[in-house]
Design a protein around this motif. Structure first.
Motif, PDB file in Angstrom:
ATOM      1  N   ASP A  69       0.857  -1.193   0.000  1.00 49.06           N
ATOM      2  CA  ASP A  69       0.000   0.000   0.000  1.00 49.06           C
ATOM      3  C   ASP A  69       0.893   1.244   0.000  1.00 49.06           C
ATOM      4  O   ASP A  69       1.679   1.449   0.924  1.00 49.06           O
ATOM      5  N   PRO A  70       0.755   2.102  -1.027  1.00 46.22           N
ATOM      6  CA  PRO A  70       1.595   3.306  -1.111  1.00 46.22           C
ATOM      7  C   PRO A  70       1.463   4.220   0.108  1.00 46.22           C
ATOM      8  O   PRO A  70       2.424   4.851   0.527  1.00 46.22           O
ATOM      9  N   GLN A  71       0.248   4.274   0.683  1.00 47.41           N
ATOM     10  CA  GLN A  71       0.035   5.139   1.842  1.00 47.41           C
ATOM     11  C   GLN A  71       0.839   4.657   3.045  1.00 47.41           C
ATOM     12  O   GLN A  71       1.433   5.437   3.782  1.00 47.41           O
ATOM     13  N   VAL A  72       0.867   3.329   3.247  1.00 46.72           N
ATOM     14  CA  VAL A  72       1.641   2.757   4.341  1.00 46.72           C
ATOM     15  C   VAL A  72       3.131   2.975   4.084  1.00 46.72           C
ATOM     16  O   VAL A  72       3.893   3.346   4.978  1.00 46.72           O
TER      17      VAL A  72
ATOM     18  N   SER B 235       4.542   5.314   2.418  1.00 53.02           N
ATOM     19  CA  SER B 235       4.926   6.728   2.529  1.00 53.02           C
ATOM     20  C   SER B 235       5.119   7.168   3.979  1.00 53.02           C
ATOM     21  O   SER B 235       5.795   8.159   4.247  1.00 53.02           O
ATOM     22  N   THR B 236       4.539   6.456   4.917  1.00 57.44           N
ATOM     23  CA  THR B 236       4.661   6.856   6.321  1.00 57.44           C
ATOM     24  C   THR B 236       5.955   6.354   6.948  1.00 57.44           C
ATOM     25  O   THR B 236       6.318   6.774   8.046  1.00 57.44           O
ATOM     26  N   GLY B 237       6.617   5.404   6.286  1.00 55.98           N
ATOM     27  CA  GLY B 237       7.860   4.878   6.829  1.00 55.98           C
ATOM     28  C   GLY B 237       7.661   3.810   7.888  1.00 55.98           C
ATOM     29  O   GLY B 237       8.610   3.454   8.589  1.00 55.98           O
ATOM     30  N   VAL B 238       6.438   3.297   8.032  1.00 53.46           N
ATOM     31  CA  VAL B 238       6.183   2.269   9.057  1.00 53.46           C
ATOM     32  C   VAL B 238       5.746   0.949   8.425  1.00 53.46           C
ATOM     33  O   VAL B 238       5.120   0.119   9.078  1.00 53.46           O
TER      34      VAL B 238
END
Length: 232
Positions: free
Chosen positions: A1-4, A6-9
């Motif tokens: 998931d790109p959103q995950v 992007s958060t670095g976690v």
């Protein structure tokens, strides 16, 4: 998931949180056994304690009233007993727990103290002692809470429906409720916890000689810190 990503976690998500899902599901399905009979007996004892507290309050006030009613309590405390107001609300003088504790501290009057005791026992009875047996699954004979992985900002698990993490432990009455949670025959409950984990991590990251020495020699870290601060 790109959103995950992007958060670095993403690592925490894939290596920690997702593998935990199956374990928590197994825990929810397994549930925990509750000795409902013990709680029913304790409920009767609490009812007797509440009645005794009410009688004592009524004797001190010179009349009976609904201890649970804010309006009636306002009248008794601030008009009939003429205790000094502490905090005002839209509906008159506040009778919250902070106010009652202040009245105990500043006036020494026993009525606010007894009302606080009444509230504690009343909440324990309604929220836990009477409510928990009603939530036992009739097929499994157990309580099945839901563990929430995203419910706390600190990353801790949360528990709901019912919340089994906030059962009081400081008062004897709360500990009595915890005794009603029982293991299956031939099984035991195991309680395990890290000791001073934050300070252990701090000692490791900082390399502070005093902290490292204290942990290596198994000293009481708070006593050691106080000794250093006060030069004793």
């Amino acid at each position: 998931d790109p959103q995950v990503e992007s958060t670095g976690v993403a690592g925490i998500f894939s290596d920690l949180e997702m593998p935990l899902v199956g374990i928590l599901a197994d825990m929810e399905i397994a549930g925990i056994r509750l000795d409902a009979g013990q709680l029913r007996g304790y409920s009767a004892r609490l009812e007797a304690d509440l009645s005794r507290l009410e009688e004592e309050i009524f004797d001190l006030c010179g009349r009976g009233f609904n201890v649970r009613s804010t309006k009636e309590l306002q009248t008794v405390l601030f008009e009939e007993l003429a205790l000094p107001p502490v905090k005002k609300t839209k509906t008159g003088q506040s009778t919250d727990n902070y106010v009652l504790m202040e009245l105990v501290r500043t006036t020494g009057n026993r009525v606010p103290e007894l009302v606080l005791s009444h509230r504690l026992l009343s909440k324990l009875k309604s929220t836990y002692v009477d409510a928990l047996p009603q939530l036992v699954n009739p097929e499994s004979g157990r309580l099945h809470t839901h563990y929430i992985q995203t419910g706390a900002a600190t990353g801790r698990l949360a528990s709901k429906d019912p919340n089994l993490q906030n059962i009081p432990i400081r008062e004897e009455s709360g500990r009595h409720i915890r005794k009603a949670f029982v293991p299956d025959s031939g099984c035991s409950f195991l309680s395990a916890d890290y000791s001073q984990i934050e300070l252990v991590v701090l000692a490791h990251l900082s390399g502070d000689p005093m902290l490292l020495e204290a942990f290596r020699e198994n000293r009481d870290i708070h006593r050691q810190t106080a000794a250093v601060l006060y030069g004793v």
